[in-house]
Scaffold this active site. Structure first.
Site, PDB file in Angstrom:
ATOM      1  N   HIS A 272      -1.035  -0.651   3.827  1.00 16.70           N
ATOM      2  CA  HIS A 272      -0.250   0.286   3.018  1.00 16.70           C
ATOM      3  C   HIS A 272      -0.209   1.667   3.677  1.00 16.70           C
ATOM      4  O   HIS A 272      -1.097   2.045   4.438  1.00 16.70           O
ATOM      5  CB  HIS A 272      -0.715   0.342   1.555  1.00 16.70           C
ATOM      6  CG  HIS A 272      -2.018   1.012   1.308  1.00 16.70           C
ATOM      7  ND1 HIS A 272      -2.908   0.588   0.352  1.00 16.70           N
ATOM      8  CD2 HIS A 272      -2.602   2.110   1.864  1.00 16.70           C
ATOM      9  CE1 HIS A 272      -3.958   1.387   0.343  1.00 16.70           C
ATOM     10  NE2 HIS A 272      -3.792   2.310   1.246  1.00 16.70           N
TER      11      HIS A 272
ATOM     12  N   GLU B  31       2.691  -0.272  -1.133  1.00 17.30           N
ATOM     13  CA  GLU B  31       1.906  -1.502  -1.003  1.00 17.30           C
ATOM     14  C   GLU B  31       2.777  -2.637  -0.460  1.00 17.30           C
ATOM     15  O   GLU B  31       3.996  -2.619  -0.642  1.00 17.30           O
ATOM     16  CB  GLU B  31       1.388  -1.909  -2.389  1.00 17.30           C
ATOM     17  CG  GLU B  31       0.456  -0.887  -3.033  1.00 17.30           C
ATOM     18  CD  GLU B  31      -0.948  -0.926  -2.464  1.00 17.30           C
ATOM     19  OE1 GLU B  31      -1.189  -1.610  -1.451  1.00 17.30           O
ATOM     20  OE2 GLU B  31      -1.821  -0.259  -3.032  1.00 17.30           O
TER      21      GLU B  31
ATOM     22  N   ASN C  84      -4.642  -3.356   3.898  1.00 15.69           N
ATOM     23  CA  ASN C  84      -3.496  -4.274   3.790  1.00 15.69           C
ATOM     24  C   ASN C  84      -2.244  -3.672   4.443  1.00 15.69           C
ATOM     25  O   ASN C  84      -1.153  -4.183   4.264  1.00 15.69           O
ATOM     26  CB  ASN C  84      -3.222  -4.605   2.311  1.00 15.69           C
ATOM     27  CG  ASN C  84      -2.897  -3.356   1.491  1.00 15.69           C
ATOM     28  OD1 ASN C  84      -2.799  -2.259   2.030  1.00 15.69           O
ATOM     29  ND2 ASN C  84      -2.733  -3.532   0.196  1.00 15.69           N
TER      30      ASN C  84
ATOM     31  N   ASP D 126       0.554  11.390  -1.752  1.00 16.45           N
ATOM     32  CA  ASP D 126       0.423  10.553  -2.948  1.00 16.45           C
ATOM     33  C   ASP D 126      -0.588  11.148  -3.911  1.00 16.45           C
ATOM     34  O   ASP D 126      -1.297  12.108  -3.586  1.00 16.45           O
ATOM     35  CB  ASP D 126       0.059   9.104  -2.565  1.00 16.45           C
ATOM     36  CG  ASP D 126      -1.084   9.012  -1.566  1.00 16.45           C
ATOM     37  OD1 ASP D 126      -1.736  10.037  -1.292  1.00 16.45           O
ATOM     38  OD2 ASP D 126      -1.326   7.916  -1.054  1.00 16.45           O
TER      39      ASP D 126
HETATM   40  C1  F6R Z   1      -4.264   8.416   0.788  1.00 17.65           C
HETATM   41  C2  F6R Z   1      -3.390   7.441   1.441  1.00 17.65           C
HETATM   42  C3  F6R Z   1      -3.857   6.066   1.725  1.00 17.65           C
HETATM   43  C4  F6R Z   1      -5.057   6.070   2.686  1.00 17.65           C
HETATM   44  C5  F6R Z   1      -5.516   4.650   3.000  1.00 17.65           C
HETATM   45  C6  F6R Z   1      -6.708   4.631   3.925  1.00 17.65           C
HETATM   46  O1  F6R Z   1      -3.590   9.636   0.587  1.00 17.65           O
HETATM   47  O2  F6R Z   1      -2.280   7.760   1.734  1.00 17.65           O
HETATM   48  O3  F6R Z   1      -2.795   5.361   2.304  1.00 17.65           O
HETATM   49  O4  F6R Z   1      -4.664   6.699   3.871  1.00 17.65           O
HETATM   50  O5  F6R Z   1      -5.855   3.991   1.801  1.00 17.65           O
HETATM   51  O6  F6R Z   1      -7.791   5.241   3.292  1.00 17.65           O
HETATM   52  P1  F6R Z   1      -9.169   5.506   4.050  1.00 17.65           P
HETATM   53  O7  F6R Z   1      -8.908   6.583   5.018  1.00 17.65           O
HETATM   54  O8  F6R Z   1     -10.127   5.921   2.952  1.00 17.65           O
HETATM   55  O9  F6R Z   1      -9.566   4.212   4.696  1.00 17.65           O
END
Ligand code: F6R
Length: 253
Positions: free
Chosen positions: A141, A146, A139, A67
């Protein structure tokens, strides 16, 4: 989905990095799908160490990022392209032409659809992902898919939820600077990976890890769709595993 517990964040990061390293040593043309966020940083550090100290060779490896924020320049320190350069690409011998990010050079919505399709095509031409690494949002995701009544299958533009905007604001100097939109692979793109390694660390992830391990599938918790995948492992440290452990010991007693 298999849950694999590690005592500490460092243990988890080393174990996942070693799985990636094994894959690369077996197949120098490995195609990786990579994520940003705090959780994979330890994995990238270990991969850099393996490259420097144990000759792990990235010269034939291809990478795709899961992403990217929409509208940020690739040199913006908050962009995911910048993040990947800082944490991994600048420190290993991956070839520039084998690095792929979802980038849209203009703000034209027609272009967005075209670039998303081209990204999917590049993934297909590369032969799909051998390993996909991702963290989990609070959440549930995955990438920036989302919680919603419907999830998109392929790479697309998303409106970020308030919860994600707030979680991401820790990296920006003010809430106003946090992008409201992002580009992300869709659930079918993700489920197309041969192997998926989810990583979660810390007490704040214990609840979502527990919810995902319940194994009910709902688009309101996108990570639960990974139960449909034949080879997904969720790697967690002891803090993120806390509630799963409690539930399992309650079930035993
Ligand atoms: C980022 C991504 C997001 C993160 C998620 C957890 O490329 O794909 O889905 O993996 O927001 O983020 P952290 O590791 O910062 O808790």
């Amino acid at each position: 989905m298999l849950i694999v517990k590690h005592e500490t964040y460092n243990d988890m990061s080393r174990a996942v990095a070693n799985m990636i390293a094994r894959e690369i040593r077996n197949n120098p043309h490995t195609v990786l799908c990579l994520a940003t966020g705090s959780t994979p940083i330890g994995i990238y550090q270990e991969l850099v160490r393996l490259h420097r100290e144990e000759d792990l060779d990235f010269s034939q490896v291809t990478t795709f990022n899961l992403d990217e924020y929409y509208g940020l320049d690739k040199n913006d320190p908050q962009s995911y392209s910048y993040f990947m350069r800082e944490h991994l690409f600048a420190h290993v011998n991956v070839s520039e032409q084998n690095i792929h990010h979802i980038r849209v050079p203009s703000n034209n919505l027609e272009d967005v659809a075209r670039y998303c399709q081209e990204y999917e095509l590049k993934i297909k031409q590369a032969g799909g992902f051998d390993i996909l690494i991702d963290g989990i949002g609070l959440n549930g995701h995955i990438g920036f898919n989302e919680p919603a009544d419907e999830l998109q299958s392929y790479t697309h533009l998303v409106d970020l939820t308030q919860s994600t905007i707030e979680a991401n604001s820790r990296f920006f100097s003010s809430m106003d600077e946090v992008p409201r939109h992002a580009l992300t692979m869709g659930m079918a793109t993700i489920l197309g990976a041969k192997k998926i390694l989810l990583v979660a660390s810390g007490k704040h992830k214990a609840e979502i890890v527990n919810t995902i391990m319940d194994a009910t599938i709902t688009t309101q918790i996108p990570a639960t769709l990974l139960h449909l995948h034949h080879d997904t492992e969720m790697h967690v440290d002891s803090k993120a595993a806390q509630l799963v452990d409690q539930k399992r010991s309650a079930e035993r007693s």
